[in-house]
Design an enzyme around this catalytic site. Structure first.
Site, PDB file in Angstrom:
ATOM      1  CD1 TRP A 143      -0.258  -1.557   3.128  1.00 36.07           C
ATOM      2  CD2 TRP A 143       0.538   0.524   3.367  1.00 36.07           C
ATOM      3  NE1 TRP A 143       0.472  -1.510   4.298  1.00 36.07           N
ATOM      4  CE2 TRP A 143       0.972  -0.250   4.467  1.00 36.07           C
ATOM      5  CE3 TRP A 143       0.909   1.869   3.298  1.00 36.07           C
ATOM      6  CZ2 TRP A 143       1.767   0.271   5.499  1.00 36.07           C
ATOM      7  CZ3 TRP A 143       1.700   2.393   4.311  1.00 36.07           C
ATOM      8  CH2 TRP A 143       2.121   1.600   5.390  1.00 36.07           C
ATOM      9  CE  LYS A 167      -5.371  -9.124  -1.401  1.00 41.33           C
ATOM     10  NZ  LYS A 167      -4.971  -8.159  -0.344  1.00 41.33           N
ATOM     11  N   GLY A 218       6.005  -6.881   0.777  1.00 44.37           N
ATOM     12  CA  GLY A 218       5.355  -6.646   2.053  1.00 44.37           C
ATOM     13  C   GLY A 218       6.293  -6.968   3.194  1.00 44.37           C
ATOM     14  CB  SER A 219       5.726  -7.277   6.806  1.00 42.01           C
ATOM     15  OG  SER A 219       4.835  -8.375   6.922  1.00 42.01           O
ATOM     16  CD  GLU A 240      10.775  -4.702  -1.946  1.00 47.11           C
ATOM     17  OE1 GLU A 240      11.296  -4.583  -0.805  1.00 47.11           O
ATOM     18  OE2 GLU A 240       9.917  -3.950  -2.388  1.00 47.11           O
ATOM     19  CB  CYS A 274      10.596  -1.139   1.636  1.00 42.19           C
ATOM     20  SG  CYS A 274      10.831  -0.944  -0.141  1.00 42.19           S
TER      21      CYS A 274
END
Length: 490
Positions: A143, A167, A218-219, A240, A274
């Site tokens: 996001w 997605k 993402g995390s 990533e 990030c």
């Protein structure tokens, strides 16, 4: 294009984090919906691969032009769902468009069939290598940069000849839908790039849907769950994940430029980057002068003006926890401090003398919190920069030793005398090591990431000595071994 909604399908809303206003309603796609999308994508992938490099390049160029024409409209959707400033959203789109252009133009050179040397022992063979598309690639996006980051996978996967099922984050579904809709018209309605929306179950369904590969951003914690789901079907993954990127300031650095980079790298997009700067290690000889500059530049910022709120509301608590932990362990607040993260709009914070075991140093922050610690020399700066499980990006400011220092850092990317510049250069691969993930987007590596190599050896003439046949003789093997001893035994 988006997946066709089933009757009475569950829905969810996306909201503007600045106001709480609902900006869109989207379906919660089920596993059956996802499977149907992947099946449609497989048909589109066959058509897309059949166009060849020239045909794909032409269509992707049309998409690029359409994105440029609709840039401001798409940027407004980004702003509405993330809360970031309008010009930040436009910059994100500009970079994504540049990457799309590069991927389309360089796909054939990178992936097309080429001859390779057969070697002296296999001189009777003609050897070629090419990279074929995988088919359907699943992309699970974040996001914080809802266009630029997933486009690092989407654009390169498409340029390599694949169809994509995307997605997006449940916080930015409208961005994903608008992005896919912009290509649907150009592709004549073919399901070349589809979007499925929903929560974790939708993403898990994509992992289990039979796609040829999953590209996830993402995390680190979520990446492990994605990998576990993909392992059930041996679906390969590109990961990533997060970072805890450091900026090193050498004694000969341009301090004003370094301070500007530290503040931008740490505070832009509310620190939700990030590869943003989270830790600064500055050598003692210039520490005070550098820190004074950082403090002055940070105090000139205003949350809600130069950067927006936490897109994900719960992130404020994460930032607050790190600030409180650092202060409790003896850190000094130079800008902001306790109470700066009490609301969704987090005020900029600069902490100094932060113990290395503080969560502000050891865990990803993803907020406008900058740690500035003094070190006696560059060797100690490098040691501390590398003392983490993460290894995504880094920044070095040094007039004389930038490249030397960069080479000592355990990470996937380094900017020297600038910040986050590697992300904007399409030819450079993007990705990390350790807890920051593996695999690469962007550049030639990013194109190959979404292909399978195919090696072909074609016999041009028969060898006078048969060695891969039951007609092989001891005399023939003796001659071969004699040749090897002459050629390779010296």
């Amino acid at each position: 294009m988006t997946v066709t909604d089933a009757p009475a399908q569950a829905t969810f809303t996306s909201t503007d984090p600045r106001t709480g206003e609902v900006v869109g309603t989207h379906p919660v796609h089920t596993a059956a919906d996802v499977d149907a999308a992947v099946a449609r994508a497989a048909e589109a992938a066959a058509w897309w691969a059949g166009l060849g490099f020239d045909g794909r390049r032409t269509l992707l160029a049309q998409w690029r032009r359409a994105l440029v024409r609709g840039l401001d409209a798409l940027a407004r959707i980004v702003v509405a769902e993330t809360g970031k400033p309008f010009d930040d959203a436009r910059l994100e789109l500009v970079l994504a468009i540049d990457h799309l252009d590069w991927a389309a133009k360089h796909a054939e050179k990178t992936l097309g069939r080429r001859s390779v040397s057969s070697g002296l022992l296999m001189a009777n063979q003609a050897a070629t290598l090419e990279y074929a598309p995988l088919g359907v690639v699943g992309v699970i996006g974040p996001w914080n940069y809802p266009v630029f980051t997933p486009m690092g996978s989407i654009a390169y996967a498409l340029a390599a000849g694949n169809a994509v099922v995307f997605k997006p984050s449940e916080l930015t579904p409208g961005v994903g839908v608008a992005l896919a809709d912009s290509l649907a018209e150009i592709a004549g309605g073919r399901p070349l790039f589809q979007v499925v929306t929903g929560f974790g179950d939708t993403g898990a369904a994509l992992c289990r849907s039979g796609v040829a590969k999953i590209a996830f951003t993402g995390s680190t914690a979520t990446a492990k769950r994605v990998m576990a789901a993909c392992a059930e079907t041996l679906t390969p993954v590109l990961m990533e994940c997060g970072g805890k990127d450091a900026l090193i300031v050498d004694g000969d650095a341009d301090l004003d430029a370094a301070a500007d980079a530290a503040v931008w790298g740490g505070m832009s997009n509310a620190g939700q980057t990030c590869v943003g700067v989270e830790r600064v290690y500055v050598v003692d000889t210039v520490a005070q002068e550098f820190t004074d500059r950082v403090v002055a530049k940070t105090r000139a910022l205003q949350a809600g003006r130069e950067f927006g709120p936490m897109t994900m509301e719960s992130q404020s608590a994460v930032v607050k926890g790190q600030i409180d932990d650092a202060l409790a362990k003896g850190a000094t607040a130079l800008v902001g401090g306790a109470g700066s993260a009490d609301a969704r709009l987090v005020e900029p914070v600069v902490l100094a003398e932060v113990p290395e075991d503080s969560t502000a140093v050891t865990e990803e922050t993803f907020g406008p919190l900058l740690v500035v610690n003094r070190v006696p020399d560059v060797d100690e700066a490098v040691r501390r920069a590398n003392a983490t499980g993460y290894g995504l990006g880094a920044t070095v400011f040094s007039k004389e030793r930038g490249a030397e220092i960069a080479a000592r850092l355990r990470c996937g990317m380094v900017s020297v005398n600038s910040v986050i510049s590697f992300a904007g250069i399409p030819a450079l691969p993007f990705g990390g090591v350790g807890d920051s993930g593996f695999g690469r987007i962007h550049g030639e590596d990013g194109l190959r990431e979404f292909t399978r190599s195919q090696a072909v050896a074609r016999q041009r003439f028969a060898l006078p000595i048969a060695v891969t046949s039951f007609r092989r003789t001891s005399a023939g093997m003796g001659a071969l071994l004699g040749l090897v001893r002459v050629l390779r035994g010296r």
